[in-house]
Design an enzyme around this catalytic site. Sequence first.
Site, PDB file in Angstrom:
ATOM      1  N   GLU A 161      42.133  37.390  53.468  1.00 15.24           N
ATOM      2  CA  GLU A 161      41.556  38.406  54.366  1.00 15.24           C
ATOM      3  C   GLU A 161      41.163  38.942  54.900  1.00 15.24           C
ATOM      4  O   GLU A 161      40.665  39.620  55.501  1.00 15.24           O
ATOM      5  CB  GLU A 161      43.252  38.573  54.546  1.00 15.24           C
ATOM      6  CG  GLU A 161      44.605  37.235  55.216  1.00 15.24           C
ATOM      7  CD  GLU A 161      46.086  37.943  55.476  1.00 15.24           C
ATOM      8  OE1 GLU A 161      46.650  36.849  55.444  1.00 15.24           O
ATOM      9  OE2 GLU A 161      46.092  39.123  55.241  1.00 15.24           O
ATOM     10  N   HIS A 171      42.466  20.281  33.041  1.00 19.24           N
ATOM     11  CA  HIS A 171      41.922  18.188  32.857  1.00 19.24           C
ATOM     12  C   HIS A 171      42.130  17.464  33.814  1.00 19.24           C
ATOM     13  O   HIS A 171      43.268  17.141  34.158  1.00 19.24           O
ATOM     14  CB  HIS A 171      43.800  18.232  31.942  1.00 19.24           C
ATOM     15  CG  HIS A 171      43.497  18.281  29.985  1.00 19.24           C
ATOM     16  ND1 HIS A 171      43.199  18.072  29.563  1.00 19.24           N
ATOM     17  CD2 HIS A 171      43.262  19.752  30.050  1.00 19.24           C
ATOM     18  CE1 HIS A 171      42.710  18.652  28.383  1.00 19.24           C
ATOM     19  NE2 HIS A 171      43.202  19.892  28.392  1.00 19.24           N
ATOM     20  N   LYS A 221      49.594  33.738  65.304  1.00 21.14           N
ATOM     21  CA  LYS A 221      50.802  33.825  65.338  1.00 21.14           C
ATOM     22  C   LYS A 221      51.228  33.829  66.772  1.00 21.14           C
ATOM     23  O   LYS A 221      52.153  33.134  67.029  1.00 21.14           O
ATOM     24  CB  LYS A 221      50.581  35.210  64.616  1.00 21.14           C
ATOM     25  CG  LYS A 221      51.380  35.430  63.249  1.00 21.14           C
ATOM     26  CD  LYS A 221      51.118  37.113  63.240  1.00 21.14           C
ATOM     27  CE  LYS A 221      51.292  37.771  61.756  1.00 21.14           C
ATOM     28  NZ  LYS A 221      51.838  38.940  61.177  1.00 21.14           N
TER      29      LYS A 221
HETATM   30  O1  PA5 Z   1      48.030  41.757  55.431  1.00 16.94           O
HETATM   31  C1  PA5 Z   1      48.423  41.652  56.183  1.00 16.94           C
HETATM   32  O2  PA5 Z   1      48.959  42.500  56.497  1.00 16.94           O
HETATM   33  C2  PA5 Z   1      49.388  40.183  56.888  1.00 16.94           C
HETATM   34  O3  PA5 Z   1      48.623  39.842  55.741  1.00 16.94           O
HETATM   35  C3  PA5 Z   1      50.534  40.625  56.511  1.00 16.94           C
HETATM   36  O4  PA5 Z   1      50.941  41.132  54.524  1.00 16.94           O
HETATM   37  C4  PA5 Z   1      51.963  39.107  56.986  1.00 16.94           C
HETATM   38  O5  PA5 Z   1      50.896  38.504  57.555  1.00 16.94           O
HETATM   39  C5  PA5 Z   1      53.055  40.124  57.288  1.00 16.94           C
HETATM   40  O6  PA5 Z   1      52.931  40.885  57.824  1.00 16.94           O
HETATM   41  P1  PA5 Z   1      54.072  41.594  58.230  1.00 16.94           P
HETATM   42  O7  PA5 Z   1      55.052  42.203  57.498  1.00 16.94           O
HETATM   43  O8  PA5 Z   1      53.738  41.776  59.824  1.00 16.94           O
HETATM   44  O9  PA5 Z   1      55.335  40.669  58.701  1.00 16.94           O
END
Ligand code: PA5
Length: 457
Positions: free
Chosen positions: A289, A310, A434
């Site tokens: 990310e 394997h 989202k």
């Molecule tokens: O790193 C990030 O910001 C995302 O991966 C969030 O952790 C994930 O989308 C969950 O979001 P939230 O905590 O707002 O529910």
Amino acid sequence: MIRLDTRFFSAELKQSANEFQSEATAALAAVKRGDCSGGEFTGWYDWPRRHGFALAEEVKQYVANIGRFYDTVVIIGIGGSYLGCRAVVDALSHSYASSLSRGSKSVTKPQVVYAGHNLSEAGLIELLDFLSEREPIVNVISKSGTTTEPAVAFRVIRDHMEQRYGKAEAAKRIVATTDASKGALRRLASDAGYKTFVVPDDVGGRFSVLTAVGLVPLALAGFDIDGLLNGADQLFRSLEGEGLATHPVIEYATLRRAAFAAGKRVDILAYGEPRLATVVEWWKQLFGESEGKSGQGMFPAGLSYTTDLHSLGQYVQDGCRNLIQTFLNFSETLPVSLGGQKLERRLRVPHAAHNDDDLGYLEGRHVSDINQAAMIGTKVAHSDGGVPSLELNLRALSESSLGELFAFFETACAVSALLLGVNPFDQPGVEAYKKNLFALLGKPGFEELGGELRRRL
Ligand code: PA5
């Protein structure tokens, strides 16, 4: 202190990594000052000293005050809101804890279960079956407070809790971790009177394991949150002062950057101990990310050795040569919490009267030594096959060494993404999905996008 062994990385790449050194130390300095790209989200840096230790006292007090009325901790969250916590739980728990008798000395902690990290209806039905036979406490975690997966799971589990215990008692068994003022979860928690903890504004989800996001569920589940923070603090302290060009954080970031420049596109984090699988999942999210945007970044992949030797091992040895690899190695993988180190709980290959399995040459050897030999042999073979390989070496597996590892990867990831010229702290790709999900499900405010998507489909 974490050590990075670069002996099996290509000499050429090490040479070109040097060219990124001064840019990398400048990027680190900018992260420290908070004036890099995305600088408003650098609150995780040096977190233990600035807020973490004080927060840990508050969290421990809360856990002590509520008492151990529960035998199960339900963690509702997705991505950065659950992976760090799960990484610690999976790395440090007995693999058979849920099946061992509760009196066993290896099972002294409540069981931890997860929800809201997918949209499986079957998974939720099974979880409700399970919870109805347990005494749960629920920690719902969402920074935005609007993410669909945890919101749906929480609505289902809240309903279960309220039907079973009544609203007032259910409220005592629910703790919410979310934004200080924004989002549906914050509103809901205030209205229902849940205990709440805050996800700081300046810390993004995947960098939040050392905040209340990780500390609250880990403390509820009986893990040593001071150890976790101390390990991280040690890493941050090692980044003080000058002369950081050869620090493992800078080395790891610059070697990755050089590999990307040379056309490497897949970065494998390999582990020889299956209990590290979720640590690697956490790492995949962190780097995926943070770096994977604007056409940049290596694809982070995790491989479990020797299992994957394997299957995918063939590809790593001999397939497309666009890979690099790092071996994640702890000096002792039986967690201290399960008797590692202290009890010398080791397993040797037993003596057999007849050498009918041809294993006589291994008699008396620890299984972990055989595993270690497999890791070393693999590292050399893959490096000979053209996969530049690193090894990250840490102390014995414990909360403290995991805390150090989290701080190491967070800092290296921020520097590495900055070297690619991307903002390490946003995730526009996640937001795009989202929005489509909201639109397809008919969430008010997303009508136009919904219509557009339906036309395309
Ligand atoms: O790193 C990030 O910001 C995302 O991966 C969030 O952790 C994930 O989308 C969950 O979001 P939230 O905590 O707002 O529910």
